[in-house]
Design a protein around this motif. Structure first.
Motif, PDB file in Angstrom:
ATOM      1  N   THR A  70     118.186  58.329   4.331  1.00  0.00           N
ATOM      2  CA  THR A  70     118.239  58.835   2.946  1.00  0.00           C
ATOM      3  C   THR A  70     118.891  60.200   2.857  1.00  0.00           C
ATOM      4  N   THR A  71     119.222  60.772   4.011  1.00  0.00           N
ATOM      5  CA  THR A  71     119.766  62.139   3.964  1.00  0.00           C
ATOM      6  C   THR A  71     121.280  62.118   4.093  1.00  0.00           C
ATOM      7  N   ASN A 110      97.929  54.071  29.558  1.00  0.00           N
ATOM      8  CA  ASN A 110      97.991  55.189  28.616  1.00  0.00           C
ATOM      9  C   ASN A 110      99.428  55.658  28.382  1.00  0.00           C
ATOM     10  N   ILE A 159     109.984  55.795  12.209  1.00  0.00           N
ATOM     11  CA  ILE A 159     109.695  56.369  10.885  1.00  0.00           C
ATOM     12  C   ILE A 159     110.765  57.395  10.509  1.00  0.00           C
ATOM     13  N   ILE A 160     111.049  58.302  11.437  1.00  0.00           N
ATOM     14  CA  ILE A 160     112.019  59.362  11.151  1.00  0.00           C
ATOM     15  C   ILE A 160     113.433  58.775  11.026  1.00  0.00           C
ATOM     16  N   TYR A 171     103.530  54.839  20.647  1.00  0.00           N
ATOM     17  CA  TYR A 171     103.302  55.702  19.477  1.00  0.00           C
ATOM     18  C   TYR A 171     104.532  56.576  19.226  1.00  0.00           C
ATOM     19  N   ALA A 172     105.140  57.074  20.299  1.00  0.00           N
ATOM     20  CA  ALA A 172     106.333  57.919  20.155  1.00  0.00           C
ATOM     21  C   ALA A 172     107.483  57.118  19.545  1.00  0.00           C
ATOM     22  N   TYR A 177     113.856  57.286   7.670  1.00  0.00           N
ATOM     23  CA  TYR A 177     113.933  58.347   6.644  1.00  0.00           C
ATOM     24  C   TYR A 177     115.305  59.011   6.653  1.00  0.00           C
ATOM     25  N   HIS A 190      95.972  46.468  21.910  1.00  0.00           N
ATOM     26  CA  HIS A 190      95.298  47.764  22.029  1.00  0.00           C
ATOM     27  C   HIS A 190      93.993  47.794  21.229  1.00  0.00           C
ATOM     28  N   LEU A 192     107.184  54.513  17.590  1.00  0.00           N
ATOM     29  CA  LEU A 192     106.846  54.289  16.178  1.00  0.00           C
ATOM     30  C   LEU A 192     107.221  55.525  15.351  1.00  0.00           C
ATOM     31  N   SER A 193     106.949  56.702  15.897  1.00  0.00           N
ATOM     32  CA  SER A 193     107.326  57.940  15.201  1.00  0.00           C
ATOM     33  C   SER A 193     108.838  58.012  15.042  1.00  0.00           C
ATOM     34  N   VAL A 195     101.048  53.081  26.059  1.00  0.00           N
ATOM     35  CA  VAL A 195     100.621  53.175  24.659  1.00  0.00           C
ATOM     36  C   VAL A 195     101.157  54.455  24.021  1.00  0.00           C
ATOM     37  N   PHE A 196     101.137  55.543  24.787  1.00  0.00           N
ATOM     38  CA  PHE A 196     101.658  56.803  24.252  1.00  0.00           C
ATOM     39  C   PHE A 196     103.147  56.668  23.907  1.00  0.00           C
TER      40      PHE A 196
END
Lengths: 218, 571
Positions: free
Chosen positions: A178-179, A157, A171-172, A164-165, A175, A35, A167-168, A160-161
């Motif tokens: 830890t909860t 597009n 991340i979550i 990105y989703a 995380y 990209h 990757l998000s 790639v979109f």
């Protein structure tokens, strides 16, 4: 109801999860190179690795889908409203007050309702979006018919979109470990396979009698 | 010892000294003006004296000839018809045609002889006999010079007899000793006489007896020197190709395949494939990989390599996906004018005609890769710029070339495209091709807005080469060819476009993907299609950034709040 250490993630499931993780990181890294986000690889190396990793991941998915269907494990992802609200409220509010997580793992419900809903959405929408757009992208020469198609723009597009989703999500997802308990508390079951699960008397009796390897002695 | 660099000056001073008593003094004063090799000034006109293969004659046998031997059925040295004596080219030709009794009929139909070409698609009448380019501009009317590269004898002007087969020059294409040469058919202005000096007489019997299929040294004698000197015109055809290193041309290198030109430019009956007037921009089924017995009359890469040339691998399959849209040359000729010989990229006729001591002169101002100096100014032609290892211009191209001819009217406020072409990403027959773009400022008819024929060569008082007067040279050039002329000339900017096909590099030197697949890559200006690595919209990355940064920020905020509140609870 008894709480026992039960193997809730079988060998294949753990292999699937970690291989998928490796492949997704590989795909993200090489995809971002193609990209144009970084240039820590040559374009052709990135394309080669990306293509091979994508084909590998899709092969893994074929096995995983087969596994889910034949073992009935797909039922873990059935969305439910039952208990969804307390879990959502926990992450938005109660967690800050130090309250415990409202959900107890069950033998046939190892994900909490919010988790199940997220995974179902991931598997039903986001993953198909990335592999359908990815395959369309990879094999554009077989549908563009010798002229340069304007559709390629949208295929790329969407691909790639979706990336990105994903990757998000990663991340979550990390995380979230830890909860409602420590990071390792959540991580260990995906390594050892065992977690503490609330069993019904019948489930406990069944496991002890018919699948003694799946349940640790109390 | 006289080096190659000082030899022309030495010859010139000897030559001038032979009829000018003051010449030695004069030569000394010129010599005193020479600060260094790069700014040397030379008087007189000596075009095309150094063309041809100066090294060993190449012997283009290839891997295709299994034991690297050609097996001929005729030893020409033993033919009684070739024992001579011969005193001229036409006498040799008569002997050739005595046995090869249809060769003449074949050849007089060929472009090398007719200098004429009618484009099968556009119907335009093209060829050297009529075209104007943005180098020396026009051969028409200047045949007395330009026909040095006509494959015939005695083409002195535009009234050449194209039916006289005895004027065919068999030797320039077929002789193998390297001792044969051609000079301009007429002698031109007296300032040009140096061009005829110091030539060994041709041993006609020897050259006639040593003939074979054309080698690079034959074709290259003219084609490597188009436009007025080594590699001037094409950019991908230079004297380096007589004996190219493998990295300059993988096919023609003696360390590689040692191809002669005719291995690709296949032909039969004295007609050869591969003309830039009408190219096959995309060669699909009918020519790609011909089987035995099928016609094979194309010079395309695909006619040997097929249309799926890359190996069966993940990378190879993806590269094969490019073949329908990208010409092989675009990736496999990473740059042109490689190997140490520069090409002209800019020519300014407006400065032509400056004199020193009443005489035309030349200045050397560019030292090319092989150490030789190139002229950056010539009174007869103007000022030039050179370049080497040039990255081509890339354009969509469907193979059809159109030309601005002598009768084309144009808008003089815009640059004129000497040749132009179309091509489109939506057109199946177009591909992305590499080009050399030549820029020139050249004379035009200010009243009629057309190009002009210039009278450059001749021993009269109008020929520009020797008299240096544009007004006269253009007036006579137009008049003697019967072209209407307003009487007023000006200068326009022009471009010409030269498809790049030669100097194919070894595969390991083919372009890396990033050269095009990036925002600032080689195809930056080539629009109308989506290309990964170049064309992702900004909004997509903004959206992605918002999503990823939002997730990161969200979890960071959530985690921080948890820690703060947990700390407060403890207290």
């Amino acid at each position: 109801m008894p709480i026992r250490k039960v193997r809730i993630f079988d060998g294949f499931e753990r292999f699937w999860h970690w291989t998928q993780m490796l492949l997704i990181f590989t795909l993200l890294f090489t995809g971002l190179r193609i990209h144009g986000v970084h240039d820590w690889l040559n374009f052709d190396q990135a394309v080669n690795i990306h293509t091979l990793a994508a084909l590998g991941l899709m092969l893994l998915w074929v096995f995983a889908i087969f596994w889910h269907l034949t073992t009935g494990a797909w039922r873990h992802y059935l969305p439910t409203l039952n208990g969804l609200w307390p879990v959502a409220r926990y992450y938005a509010w109660d967690i800050f007050k130090g309250k415990p997580h409202p959900y107890r793992k069950h033998f046939w419900r190892k994900h909490n309702p919010l988790q199940a809903l997220t995974y179902a959405a991931l598997k039903l929408f986001l993953f198909p979006a990335i592999w359908v757009s990815g395959l369309t992208y990879l094999f554009y020469n077989y549908w563009q018919q010798g002229v340069s198609s304007p559709w390629l723009y949208w295929v790329a597009n969407i691909h790639v979109f979706s990336a990105y989703a994903i990757l998000s999500f990663v991340i979550i997802h990390v995380y979230m470990l830890t909860t409602g308990g420590s990071f390792s508390h959540h991580l260990m079951p995906m390594i050892s396979g065992y977690d503490e699960v609330e069993l019904t008397e019948a489930e406990e009796a069944y496991l002890e009698q018919d699948e003694p390897g799946r349940i640790k002695p109390s | 010892m006289i080096s190659g660099k000082t030899l022309p000056l030495f010859v010139l001073s000897v030559f001038l000294g032979s009829f000018l008593p003051i010449a030695p003094l004069f030569a000394v004063s010129v010599a005193a003006d020479i600060p260094s090799g790069g700014e040397k000034v030379e008087l007189g006109i000596s075009e095309y004296t150094d063309i041809g293969n100066r090294g060993k004659v190449d012997d283009p046998v290839t891997e295709l000839d299994k034991d690297k031997q050609r097996k001929f059925t005729t030893d020409h040295t033993r033919l009684k018809e070739l024992q001579g004596p011969f005193n001229s080219g036409p006498e040799v030709t008569r002997a050739c045609l005595g046995c090869h009794n249809t060769a003449g009929h074949q050849f007089i139909k060929n472009k090398h002889w007719t200098w004429k070409y009618t484009h099968p698609v556009t119907g335009q009448k093209l060829g050297k006999s009529v075209l104007i380019n943005n180098f020396c501009t026009n051969a028409r009317g200047n045949e007395g010079m330009c026909a040095q590269c006509h494959a015939g004898y005695n083409m002195k002007d535009s009234n050449f007899d194209f039916s006289n087969e005895e004027n065919i020059d068999c030797l320039v294409c077929h002789e193998s000793t390297g001792t044969y040469y051609k000079t301009p058919p007429t002698r031109g202005n007296k300032a040009c006489s140096v061009m005829f000096e110091g030539k060994q007489p041709i041993d006609w019997v020897n050259v006639a007896q040593h003939v074979r299929l054309p080698a690079r040294s034959n074709c290259g004698t003219c084609h490597f020197f188009g436009g007025g000197g080594d590699n001037v015109k094409h950019g991908d055809l230079s004297s380096v190709l007589f004996h190219p290193p493998r990295d300059v041309d993988v096919h023609m290198s003696e360390d590689g395949e040692n191809f002669a030109c005719i291995i690709c430019h296949v032909g039969e009956g004295h007609e050869w494939s591969g003309s830039r007037y009408n190219m096959i921009a995309k060669d699909e089924k009918e020519h790609a990989r011909p089987r035995p017995g099928m016609e094979r009359e194309t010079a395309t890469c695909e006619s040997c390599h097929g249309d799926k040339p890359h190996p069966l691998s993940v990378k190879g399959l993806k590269l094969n996906d490019h073949v329908d849209r990208v010409a092989c040359e675009s990736c496999h000729i990473p740059s042109f004018a490689r190997g140490g010989v520069a090409t002209k990229i800019d020519w300014d006729w407006t400065t032509a005609g400056r004199l020193r001591n009443g005489e035309g002169y030349r200045e050397e101002g560019y030292q090319q890769g092989n150490g030789e100096w190139r002229h950056t100014y010539k009174s007869i032609k103007g000022s030039f710029k050179y370049a080497e290892n040039v990255v081509p211009e890339y354009r969509w191209f469907n193979g059809v070339m159109r030309y601005t001819t002598i009768d084309t009217r144009f808008d003089p406020d815009k640059p004129v495209n000497i040749n132009y072409f179309s091509g489109d990403p939506q057109d199946k027959n177009s591909r992305i091709w590499p080009f050399k773009r030549m820029h020139t400022r050249q004379p035009y008819d200010k009243g009629n807005n057309t190009l002009v024929y210039m009278h450059l060569w001749g021993d009269d008082d109008a020929a520009f080469w020797g008299n240096y007067d544009f007004a006269k040279a253009i007036k006579v050039g137009m008049e003697k060819n019967g072209i209407p002329y307003s009487g007023e000339y000006g200068f326009i900017d022009s471009y010409s476009w030269w498809p790049i096909n030669h100097m194919v590099a070894p595969k390991e030197q083919a372009l890396a993907c990033d050269e095009c697949h990036s925002r600032e890559g080689r195809l930056k200006e080539v629009r109308g299609f989506y290309m990964p690595g170049r064309d992702a919209p900004r909004w997509l990355d903004l959206l992605g950034l918002l999503m990823v940064a939002g997730s990161l920020g969200g979890v960071a905020g959530h985690g921080l709040l948890r820690m703060l509140l947990a700390g407060r609870r403890k207290n």
